[in-house]
Design an enzyme around this catalytic site. Structure first.
Site, short mmCIF file in Angstrom:
data_model
loop_
_atom_site.label_atom_id
_atom_site.label_comp_id
_atom_site.label_asym_id
_atom_site.label_seq_id
_atom_site.Cartn_x
_atom_site.Cartn_y
_atom_site.Cartn_z
N CYS A 8 0.82 -1.23 0.00
CA CYS A 8 0.00 0.00 0.00
C CYS A 8 0.85 1.27 0.00
O CYS A 8 0.38 2.33 -0.39
CB CYS A 8 -0.95 0.00 1.18
SG CYS A 8 -2.10 -1.37 1.14
N HIS B 8 -3.54 7.41 1.83
CA HIS B 8 -3.89 6.04 1.42
C HIS B 8 -5.29 5.74 1.95
O HIS B 8 -5.59 6.01 3.11
CB HIS B 8 -2.88 5.06 2.00
CG HIS B 8 -3.28 3.63 1.81
ND1 HIS B 8 -3.68 3.15 0.58
CD2 HIS B 8 -3.36 2.60 2.67
CE1 HIS B 8 -3.99 1.88 0.70
NE2 HIS B 8 -3.80 1.52 1.96
N ASN C 38 -10.04 -0.01 -0.61
CA ASN C 38 -8.58 0.06 -0.52
C ASN C 38 -7.98 -0.55 -1.79
O ASN C 38 -8.09 -1.75 -2.02
CB ASN C 38 -8.14 -0.71 0.73
CG ASN C 38 -6.63 -0.69 0.94
OD1 ASN C 38 -5.88 -0.32 0.04
ND2 ASN C 38 -6.20 -1.08 2.11
O1 UT7 Z 1 -3.90 -1.02 3.44
C1 UT7 Z 1 -3.09 -1.55 4.44
C2 UT7 Z 1 -3.53 -1.08 5.72
N1 UT7 Z 1 -4.72 -1.78 6.14
C3 UT7 Z 1 -5.49 -1.19 7.01
O2 UT7 Z 1 -5.23 -0.06 7.32
C4 UT7 Z 1 -6.65 -1.95 7.64
C5 UT7 Z 1 -6.72 -1.54 9.06
N2 UT7 Z 1 -7.78 -2.18 9.80
C6 UT7 Z 1 -9.07 -1.88 9.64
O3 UT7 Z 1 -9.44 -1.09 8.79
C7 UT7 Z 1 -10.06 -2.49 10.60
O4 UT7 Z 1 -9.38 -3.14 11.64
C8 UT7 Z 1 -11.03 -3.49 9.92
C9 UT7 Z 1 -12.02 -2.74 9.08
C10 UT7 Z 1 -10.24 -4.48 9.08
C11 UT7 Z 1 -11.82 -4.27 10.98
O5 UT7 Z 1 -12.51 -3.38 11.86
P1 UT7 Z 1 -12.44 -3.63 13.44
O6 UT7 Z 1 -13.33 -2.64 14.04
O7 UT7 Z 1 -10.99 -3.62 13.81
O8 UT7 Z 1 -13.10 -5.07 13.60
P2 UT7 Z 1 -12.46 -6.44 14.10
O9 UT7 Z 1 -11.53 -7.00 13.11
O10 UT7 Z 1 -11.97 -6.29 15.49
O11 UT7 Z 1 -13.77 -7.33 14.12
C12 UT7 Z 1 -14.90 -6.99 14.95
C13 UT7 Z 1 -16.01 -7.99 14.71
C14 UT7 Z 1 -15.54 -9.42 14.79
O12 UT7 Z 1 -16.56 -10.18 15.41
P3 UT7 Z 1 -16.47 -10.58 16.99
O13 UT7 Z 1 -15.21 -11.37 17.10
O14 UT7 Z 1 -16.43 -9.26 17.71
O15 UT7 Z 1 -17.72 -11.35 17.17
C15 UT7 Z 1 -15.41 -9.86 13.35
O16 UT7 Z 1 -15.60 -11.24 13.18
O17 UT7 Z 1 -16.51 -7.84 13.37
C16 UT7 Z 1 -16.52 -9.09 12.71
N3 UT7 Z 1 -16.32 -8.88 11.28
C17 UT7 Z 1 -17.33 -8.67 10.43
N4 UT7 Z 1 -18.67 -8.63 10.59
C18 UT7 Z 1 -19.41 -8.38 9.50
C19 UT7 Z 1 -15.15 -8.82 10.60
N5 UT7 Z 1 -15.39 -8.60 9.31
C20 UT7 Z 1 -16.72 -8.48 9.17
C21 UT7 Z 1 -17.57 -8.24 8.07
N6 UT7 Z 1 -18.90 -8.18 8.29
N7 UT7 Z 1 -17.10 -8.03 6.82
#
Ligand code: UT7
Length: 323
Positions: A114, A250, A280
């Protein structure tokens, strides 16, 4: 007199196929609400079967050349940032070169995921300022849809395909505040390989592999690293966040954009946001966002812009540019 690389043209290209969150929710266990609330993403473009990273890159390059008003054959350097090349080798940059009808120039790829466009920009800028090249195409292009695990809802909803490009030109500048790339700063910290990576490769599994990410941990590092590298780069340029007209970040997550702007004390209205429309697009995201804001009239000649990105590696970087 100072020799500088000036951005004389921008261009971008998106595949025609546009996929909404609701369409993704038919394939994986997710909802439009979750995706919008956690990321700000509403749409992403996905490459068709006849499209590859180099075809997207070529279209973006054509648009950039047209906006610069210069011929492809006047280009003497092509640096293409991508983590999804057409082939393991040769470099996709050489495919772009041929598609543009350029028979002899320097052409190679840069892999910094990225942050790839920021890396490519610094490489091209250094080669121009060393006097080795006069006019360069710097491109970020990706087809991340090909390396996504479409069963993994935590990653497949986040990415899209696309390309963006700029034309850089060597220009002597007498004025201190003149146009051009004023400062760039890059970083890498390979200890975080396991937080964002592809589980394949020619010298390991012999397969292409799929993207794997521990999103929450990447998020935490992103905000800290991006705010730090923007401050560092502005300081090198002898400027402060009060001087900035536009930040072109980004586009990974709207919450990262908000948090970084807050940390730097920048008004949200000064941040170019395209993540809602493009998701992204890795190395393509910064030049795509730049071209979008130039074409819709937000970014104008003479504006002070800051480009920034962070990605797998980790790698991260920023550039301060008088547009
Ligand atoms: O380009 C390179 C750089 N990359 C980034 O900058 C990405 C950085 N990270 C992020 O943008 C965020 O961390 C994400 C968008 C990837 C995830 O958001 P989050 O608020 O950190 O969520 P999480 O991964 O902690 O997941 C929270 C919950 C989980 O469920 P439980 O364990 O709390 O029951 C996941 O299983 O959300 C669930 N989850 C989803 N639910 C519905 C994860 N993906 C999804 C989804 N739809 N697509």
């Amino acid at each position: 007199m100072t020799l500088r690389s000036v951005i004389i043209g921008t261009g971008s290209f998106l595949p025609a196929k546009r996929v909404s969150n609701a369409e993704l929710a038919e394939r994986v266990d997710t909802t439009d609400e979750w995706i919008v609330e956690r990321t700000g993403i509403r749409f992403r473009h996905i490459a068709g079967d006849d499209e590859t990273t180099s075809t997207l890159a070529t279209e973006a390059a054509r648009a950039a050349l047209e906006s610069a008003g210069v011929e492809a054959t006047s280009i003497d350097l092509i640096v293409l940032a991508t983590a999804t090349p057409d082939q393991t080798f040769p470099a996709s940059a050489t495919r772009v070169q041929t598609a543009l009808g350029i028979n002899d120039c320097v052409a190679f790829d840069v892999a910094a995921v990225c942050s790839g466009f920021l890396y490519a920009l610094q490489v091209a800028d250094s080669m121009i300022r060393a006097g080795a090249h006069r006019r360069a195409l710097v491109i970020g292009a990706e087809t991340f849809s090909r390396i996504l695990d479409w069963e993994d809802r935590a990653t497949c909803v986040l990415f899209g395909d696309g390309a963006g490009a700029v034309v850089l030109q060597a220009q002597e500048s007498a004025e201190q505040g003149g146009r051009g790339i004023l400062a760039t700063r890059l970083h890498a910290d390979g200890r975080h390989n396991d937080l964002l990576y592809v589980d394949g490769g020619p010298s390991t599994t012999g397969t292409v592999g799929k993207l794997r990410m521990k999103g929450r941990e990447v998020f935490r590092h992103a905000v800290v690293n991006l705010a730090a590298v923007m401050s560092e780069t502005l300081e090198v340029a002898g400027l402060s966040s009060a001087d900035v007209d536009w930040v072109v970040p980004h586009q990974a997550n709207a919450r990262i954009l908000d948090a970084t702007a807050r940390k730097l004390g920048l008004a949200p209205g000064k941040v170019v946001v395209t993540v809602d429309q493009h998701a992204n697009t890795s190395a393509a995201s910064v030049p795509l966002a730049l071209d979008t804001a130039v074409r819709d009239g937000r970014i104008k000649q003479g504006d002070l812009i800051v480009l920034e990105a962070m990605g797998g590696g980790f790698t991260w970087g920023a550039a301060v540019v008088r547009f």
